[in-house]
Write a protein that holds these residues in place. Structure first.
Motif, PDB file in Angstrom:
ATOM      1  N   PHE A  73       0.810  -1.208   0.000  1.00  0.00           N
ATOM      2  CA  PHE A  73       0.000   0.000   0.000  1.00  0.00           C
ATOM      3  C   PHE A  73       0.848   1.264   0.000  1.00  0.00           C
ATOM      4  O   PHE A  73       0.391   2.316  -0.455  1.00  0.00           O
ATOM      5  N   ALA A  74       2.065   1.201   0.469  1.00  0.00           N
ATOM      6  CA  ALA A  74       2.969   2.342   0.346  1.00  0.00           C
ATOM      7  C   ALA A  74       3.351   2.547  -1.109  1.00  0.00           C
ATOM      8  O   ALA A  74       3.408   3.675  -1.604  1.00  0.00           O
ATOM      9  N   VAL A  75       3.592   1.455  -1.830  1.00  0.00           N
ATOM     10  CA  VAL A  75       3.890   1.545  -3.261  1.00  0.00           C
ATOM     11  C   VAL A  75       2.673   2.065  -4.006  1.00  0.00           C
ATOM     12  O   VAL A  75       2.788   2.836  -4.958  1.00  0.00           O
ATOM     13  N   ASP A  76       1.501   1.668  -3.559  1.00  0.00           N
ATOM     14  CA  ASP A  76       0.268   2.169  -4.157  1.00  0.00           C
ATOM     15  C   ASP A  76       0.221   3.685  -4.064  1.00  0.00           C
ATOM     16  O   ASP A  76      -0.099   4.373  -5.041  1.00  0.00           O
ATOM     17  N   ALA A  77       0.555   4.228  -2.919  1.00  0.00           N
ATOM     18  CA  ALA A  77       0.549   5.681  -2.753  1.00  0.00           C
ATOM     19  C   ALA A  77       1.602   6.341  -3.640  1.00  0.00           C
ATOM     20  O   ALA A  77       1.368   7.425  -4.182  1.00  0.00           O
ATOM     21  N   VAL A  78       2.734   5.688  -3.821  1.00  0.00           N
ATOM     22  CA  VAL A  78       3.782   6.241  -4.676  1.00  0.00           C
ATOM     23  C   VAL A  78       3.311   6.341  -6.121  1.00  0.00           C
ATOM     24  O   VAL A  78       3.643   7.282  -6.839  1.00  0.00           O
ATOM     25  N   PHE A  79       2.485   5.399  -6.564  1.00  0.00           N
ATOM     26  CA  PHE A  79       1.975   5.445  -7.934  1.00  0.00           C
ATOM     27  C   PHE A  79       0.776   6.378  -8.079  1.00  0.00           C
ATOM     28  O   PHE A  79       0.523   6.888  -9.165  1.00  0.00           O
ATOM     29  N   LEU A  80       0.032   6.604  -7.015  1.00  0.00           N
ATOM     30  CA  LEU A  80      -1.151   7.452  -7.123  1.00  0.00           C
ATOM     31  C   LEU A  80      -0.809   8.934  -7.288  1.00  0.00           C
ATOM     32  O   LEU A  80      -1.498   9.639  -8.020  1.00  0.00           O
ATOM     33  N   PHE A  81       0.226   9.422  -6.645  1.00  0.00           N
ATOM     34  CA  PHE A  81       0.543  10.843  -6.735  1.00  0.00           C
ATOM     35  C   PHE A  81       0.999  11.259  -8.139  1.00  0.00           C
ATOM     36  O   PHE A  81       0.509  12.255  -8.669  1.00  0.00           O
ATOM     37  N   MET A 100      -5.385   3.270 -14.054  1.00  0.00           N
ATOM     38  CA  MET A 100      -5.380   3.335 -12.603  1.00  0.00           C
ATOM     39  C   MET A 100      -6.446   2.429 -12.006  1.00  0.00           C
ATOM     40  O   MET A 100      -6.227   1.807 -10.976  1.00  0.00           O
ATOM     41  N   PHE A 101      -7.601   2.299 -12.670  1.00  0.00           N
ATOM     42  CA  PHE A 101      -8.611   1.379 -12.164  1.00  0.00           C
ATOM     43  C   PHE A 101      -8.150  -0.070 -12.281  1.00  0.00           C
ATOM     44  O   PHE A 101      -8.444  -0.889 -11.408  1.00  0.00           O
ATOM     45  N   VAL A 102      -7.394  -0.402 -13.320  1.00  0.00           N
ATOM     46  CA  VAL A 102      -6.827  -1.747 -13.425  1.00  0.00           C
ATOM     47  C   VAL A 102      -5.818  -1.977 -12.298  1.00  0.00           C
ATOM     48  O   VAL A 102      -5.831  -3.019 -11.637  1.00  0.00           O
ATOM     49  N   PHE A 103      -4.974  -0.986 -12.050  1.00  0.00           N
ATOM     50  CA  PHE A 103      -3.985  -1.083 -10.974  1.00  0.00           C
ATOM     51  C   PHE A 103      -4.667  -1.237  -9.617  1.00  0.00           C
ATOM     52  O   PHE A 103      -4.307  -2.104  -8.814  1.00  0.00           O
TER      53      PHE A 103
END
Length: 123
Positions: A73-81, A100-103
């Motif tokens: 989930f930390a990596v998730d945040a890195v990709f969301l910004f 992003m919806f696929v991710f």
């Protein structure tokens, strides 16, 4: 072609100089430090208490799974910004939204799997 490799010479020289500084510091430390080992200095240190029993301790795999889920989930945040900044750029809106919806779907699938396996219950 010379300019291309010439720019890497500076990087190699800086890495070598940095390695020499670190190696020189470690060598100076080894030469200048006192070396007087005693049995008391060589015993295992456990928070100021004399060690009792064996050095083997079991830990649950569950704790590693919690750490792994945190990293996911930390990596998730890195990709969301960065996605949020590209999403506003013209021409990238629907494409990046779909990606992003696929991710997020992959992440949600992993979270549901962990929940079904009972990994998320702290015992």
């Amino acid at each position: 072609m010379d300019d291309y490799f010439g720019s890497y010479i500076i990087v190699v020289v800086l890495i070598l100089v940095g390695g020499l500084i670190v190696g020189g510091g470690l060598a100076a430390n080894r030469l200048l430090r006192p070396h007087r080992p005693t049995p008391e200095k060589l015993t295992t240190y456990e928070c100021g208490v004399d060690p009792v029993g064996e050095g083997w301790a079991q830990s649950y795999v569950r704790y590693y799974v919690f750490a792994y889920l945190y990293v996911v989930f930390a990596v998730d945040a890195v990709f969301l910004f960065p996605w949020a900044t590209v999403f506003a750029a013209p021409g990238y809106g629907f494409t990046t939204l779909g990606e992003m919806f696929v991710f997020l779907g992959f992440l949600a699938t992993g979270l549901v799997y962990a929940w079904k396996k009972g990994v998320l219950s702290w015992v």
